[in-house]
Design a protein around this motif. Structure first.
Motif, mmCIF file in Angstrom:
data_model
loop_
_atom_site.group_PDB
_atom_site.id
_atom_site.type_symbol
_atom_site.label_atom_id
_atom_site.label_comp_id
_atom_site.label_asym_id
_atom_site.label_seq_id
_atom_site.Cartn_x
_atom_site.Cartn_y
_atom_site.Cartn_z
ATOM 1 N N LEU A 30 14.743 42.011 43.164
ATOM 2 C CA LEU A 30 14.899 41.724 41.703
ATOM 3 C C LEU A 30 16.327 41.885 41.511
ATOM 4 C CD1 LEU A 30 12.138 44.034 39.967
ATOM 5 C CD2 LEU A 30 12.373 41.469 40.749
ATOM 6 N N ASP A 31 17.050 41.029 40.854
ATOM 7 C CA ASP A 31 18.555 41.187 40.430
ATOM 8 C C ASP A 31 18.964 40.806 39.159
ATOM 9 O OD1 ASP A 31 21.602 40.940 42.102
ATOM 10 O OD2 ASP A 31 21.258 39.624 40.538
ATOM 11 N N LEU A 32 19.718 41.790 38.372
ATOM 12 C CA LEU A 32 20.041 41.734 37.134
ATOM 13 C C LEU A 32 21.673 41.714 37.204
ATOM 14 C CD1 LEU A 32 19.510 41.317 34.165
ATOM 15 C CD2 LEU A 32 19.687 43.639 34.067
ATOM 16 N N SER A 33 22.662 40.628 37.027
ATOM 17 C CA SER A 33 24.018 40.551 36.846
ATOM 18 C C SER A 33 24.483 39.978 35.815
ATOM 19 C CB SER A 33 24.237 39.321 38.225
ATOM 20 O OG SER A 33 23.935 40.212 39.325
ATOM 21 N N TYR A 34 25.665 40.437 35.694
ATOM 22 C CA TYR A 34 26.748 39.903 34.531
ATOM 23 C C TYR A 34 27.784 39.114 35.286
ATOM 24 C CZ TYR A 34 30.481 40.024 31.122
ATOM 25 O OH TYR A 34 31.418 39.580 30.096
ATOM 26 N N VAL A 35 28.023 38.122 34.765
ATOM 27 C CA VAL A 35 28.699 36.816 35.305
ATOM 28 C C VAL A 35 29.725 36.256 34.353
ATOM 29 C CG1 VAL A 35 28.698 34.510 36.433
ATOM 30 C CG2 VAL A 35 26.860 36.243 36.956
ATOM 31 N N ASP A 36 30.958 36.325 34.708
ATOM 32 C CA ASP A 36 31.883 35.878 33.935
ATOM 33 C C ASP A 36 33.038 35.078 34.680
ATOM 34 O OD1 ASP A 36 33.272 35.373 31.387
ATOM 35 O OD2 ASP A 36 33.745 37.344 30.777
ATOM 36 N N SER A 37 33.871 34.504 33.718
ATOM 37 C CA SER A 37 35.157 33.936 34.350
ATOM 38 C C SER A 37 36.338 34.298 33.495
ATOM 39 C CB SER A 37 35.189 32.518 34.855
ATOM 40 O OG SER A 37 35.148 31.593 33.637
ATOM 41 N N ASN A 38 37.659 33.931 33.807
ATOM 42 C CA ASN A 38 38.549 33.882 32.991
ATOM 43 C C ASN A 38 38.899 32.449 32.171
ATOM 44 O OD1 ASN A 38 39.879 32.610 34.889
ATOM 45 N ND2 ASN A 38 41.713 33.813 34.779
ATOM 46 N N LEU A 39 37.901 31.621 32.164
ATOM 47 C CA LEU A 39 38.368 30.283 31.622
ATOM 48 C C LEU A 39 37.755 30.316 30.061
ATOM 49 C CD1 LEU A 39 37.075 28.036 34.230
ATOM 50 C CD2 LEU A 39 39.284 28.208 33.561
ATOM 51 N N ASP A 40 38.642 29.923 29.234
ATOM 52 C CA ASP A 40 38.432 29.735 27.763
ATOM 53 C C ASP A 40 37.437 28.527 27.796
ATOM 54 O OD1 ASP A 40 39.715 31.923 27.137
ATOM 55 O OD2 ASP A 40 41.490 30.708 26.829
ATOM 56 N N THR B 89 39.540 32.566 37.749
ATOM 57 C CA THR B 89 39.145 33.872 38.559
ATOM 58 C C THR B 89 37.676 34.090 38.160
ATOM 59 O OG1 THR B 89 41.173 34.844 38.898
ATOM 60 C CG2 THR B 89 39.253 36.232 39.198
ATOM 61 N N ASP B 90 36.701 34.460 38.905
ATOM 62 C CA ASP B 90 35.304 34.717 38.449
ATOM 63 C C ASP B 90 35.109 36.073 39.025
ATOM 64 O OD1 ASP B 90 32.893 34.423 40.897
ATOM 65 O OD2 ASP B 90 34.731 33.161 41.064
ATOM 66 N N TYR B 91 34.087 36.754 37.934
ATOM 67 C CA TYR B 91 33.643 38.153 38.377
ATOM 68 C C TYR B 91 32.006 38.207 38.335
ATOM 69 C CZ TYR B 91 38.211 38.063 36.079
ATOM 70 O OH TYR B 91 39.358 37.874 35.619
ATOM 71 N N ARG B 92 31.556 39.046 38.927
ATOM 72 C CA ARG B 92 30.339 39.344 38.961
ATOM 73 C C ARG B 92 29.884 40.794 39.168
ATOM 74 N NH1 ARG B 92 25.888 35.506 40.219
ATOM 75 N NH2 ARG B 92 23.648 36.329 40.207
ATOM 76 N N ILE B 93 29.100 41.335 38.483
ATOM 77 C CA ILE B 93 28.623 42.901 38.843
ATOM 78 C C ILE B 93 27.157 43.107 38.361
ATOM 79 C CG2 ILE B 93 28.976 43.634 36.299
ATOM 80 C CD1 ILE B 93 29.793 46.330 37.783
ATOM 81 N N HIS C 284 38.568 34.091 43.524
ATOM 82 C CA HIS C 284 39.470 33.109 42.833
ATOM 83 C C HIS C 284 39.283 31.535 43.489
ATOM 84 C CE1 HIS C 284 43.104 31.994 40.678
ATOM 85 N NE2 HIS C 284 43.547 31.250 41.829
ATOM 86 N N GLN C 285 39.154 30.621 42.400
ATOM 87 C CA GLN C 285 39.017 29.107 42.881
ATOM 88 C C GLN C 285 40.317 28.462 42.640
ATOM 89 O OE1 GLN C 285 35.832 27.222 44.213
ATOM 90 N NE2 GLN C 285 37.826 26.369 44.819
ATOM 91 N N ALA C 286 41.218 27.856 43.546
ATOM 92 C CA ALA C 286 41.885 26.982 43.398
ATOM 93 C C ALA C 286 41.805 25.385 43.836
ATOM 94 C CB ALA C 286 43.384 27.382 44.318
ATOM 95 N N VAL C 287 42.171 24.571 43.079
ATOM 96 C CA VAL C 287 41.492 23.089 43.354
ATOM 97 C C VAL C 287 42.907 22.367 43.166
ATOM 98 C CG1 VAL C 287 40.393 21.099 42.680
ATOM 99 C CG2 VAL C 287 39.294 23.523 42.330
ATOM 100 N N GLU C 288 43.257 21.432 43.948
ATOM 101 C CA GLU C 288 44.565 20.449 43.948
ATOM 102 C C GLU C 288 44.613 19.572 42.708
ATOM 103 O OE1 GLU C 288 46.996 17.170 46.551
ATOM 104 O OE2 GLU C 288 44.747 18.003 47.307
ATOM 105 N N ASP C 289 43.531 19.127 42.389
ATOM 106 C CA ASP C 289 43.682 17.985 41.201
ATOM 107 C C ASP C 289 43.003 18.734 39.970
ATOM 108 O OD1 ASP C 289 43.511 16.050 39.293
ATOM 109 O OD2 ASP C 289 43.406 14.323 40.750
ATOM 110 N N ASP D 40 31.357 30.492 30.293
ATOM 111 C CA ASP D 40 31.205 31.821 29.494
ATOM 112 C C ASP D 40 30.371 32.896 30.170
ATOM 113 O OD1 ASP D 40 32.555 30.247 27.429
ATOM 114 O OD2 ASP D 40 30.773 29.911 26.259
ATOM 115 N N ALA D 41 30.710 34.000 29.638
ATOM 116 C CA ALA D 41 29.960 35.384 30.237
ATOM 117 C C ALA D 41 28.346 35.101 29.898
ATOM 118 C CB ALA D 41 30.494 36.651 29.522
ATOM 119 N N ARG D 42 27.692 35.584 30.804
ATOM 120 C CA ARG D 42 26.351 35.567 30.717
ATOM 121 C C ARG D 42 25.554 36.696 31.637
ATOM 122 N NH1 ARG D 42 26.850 30.076 33.518
ATOM 123 N NH2 ARG D 42 28.646 30.587 32.501
#
Length: 272
Positions: A239-249, A224-228, A209-214, A261-263
């Motif tokens: 070798l690494d294969l990951s699904y990455v996403d955030s809750n930002l529209d 909030t971001d996610y990775r699996i 979870h990232q929080a920024v003042e401005d 976006d998810a990728r």
């Protein structure tokens, strides 16, 4: 918009050490090793002893990825990145290093209106365990530099961090007194599990979870971001294969960009 995580531990270092056993020159008419007459067990034990671990160990790493995703957000406009770094660890637990990657914060084909094409990180810290327990800790400072970027953008910033590790679980907190592009104080919490799987596969599960003042100047609300991901070493390559996403529209992502976006991210790495 930035770090790494770049988690730096002594476990990824290449260790090289030398050892030698000296014996007295034989006297005339005596065995080549006096141990053949007296004290042979001590000489054999010394010769077969493990060489001492050096105080300093050095390592490097290189990687190629189809997208440099940092805290759920693309740093390369969803394009590939070449990355690499060098680390030095002291037997006491102190460590330092550097890491770099190409970046692109604009959708401009010429390479970015802001002049930022490179991220250079420098870091240092101390990592150890609490006594003989399995509970480890890690504290340090991490600087993010963008050589060549327009100075008016104020991209350079620093974070201090502290983390705890137990078994496969890690929790880490990052604080910046002046975040990327001078957007004020910032806080990031990282929860990660590295789960061993059969046949030497590994599973990584992360939420942060990232929080920024401005938020207005930063270009996005707190998020909030996610990775699996699944990882494995093959012929010396990681070798690494990951699904990455955030809750930002998309509408919340830096003026309507698709960087949040998810990728799927695929990375090939090699330790040096």
């Amino acid at each position: 918009m930035k770090n790494f995580i770049r988690n730096v531990t002594a476990s990824g270092l290449l260790v090289c050490s030398l050892g030698a056993v000296a014996v007295d020159e034989p006297e005339s008419g005596t065995p080549a090793l006096r141990g053949e007459v007296d004290g042979q067990g001590a000489i054999v034990a010394e010769a077969n002893a493990e060489p001492p671990t050096p105080d300093l160990t050095f390592s490097g790493n290189v990687a190629l990825t189809n997208d440099y995703a940092f805290r759920g957000i693309s740093q390369t406009d969803e394009n590939p990145a070449i990355q690499g770094g060098f680390n030095v660890n002291h037997v006491s637990g102190f460590y330092a290093g550097t890491w770099a990657s190409n970046v692109d914060f604009n959708e401009d084909e010429s390479g970015g209106l802001d002049g930022a094409t490179l991220e250079l990180d420098v870091f240092g810290g101390f990592a150890s365990k609490f006594g003989s327990s399995e509970l480890g800790y890690d504290v340090g400072v991490l600087g993010y530099l963008y050589p060549g970027a327009d100075e008016d953008r104020n991209y350079d910033y620093a974070e201090v961090y502290a983390g705890l590790t137990y078994n496969m679980f890690t929790v880490k907190y990052y604080y910046s007194p002046e975040f990327f592009a001078e957007t004020g104080t910032a806080h990031y919490i990282d929860l990660t599990a590295n789960v061993p799987l059969p046949n030497d596969f590994g599973l990584l599960v992360h939420v942060g979870h990232q929080a920024v003042e401005d938020n207005t100047l930063f270009g996005a609300p707190d998020y909030t971001d996610y990775r699996i991901g699944v990882n494995k070493k093959v012929a010396g390559f990681g070798l690494d294969l990951s699904y990455v996403d955030s809750n930002l529209d998309e509408g919340e992502c830096f003026g309507g960009l698709d960087w949040c976006d998810a990728r799927v991210v695929f990375t090939v790495s090699r330790s040096l």
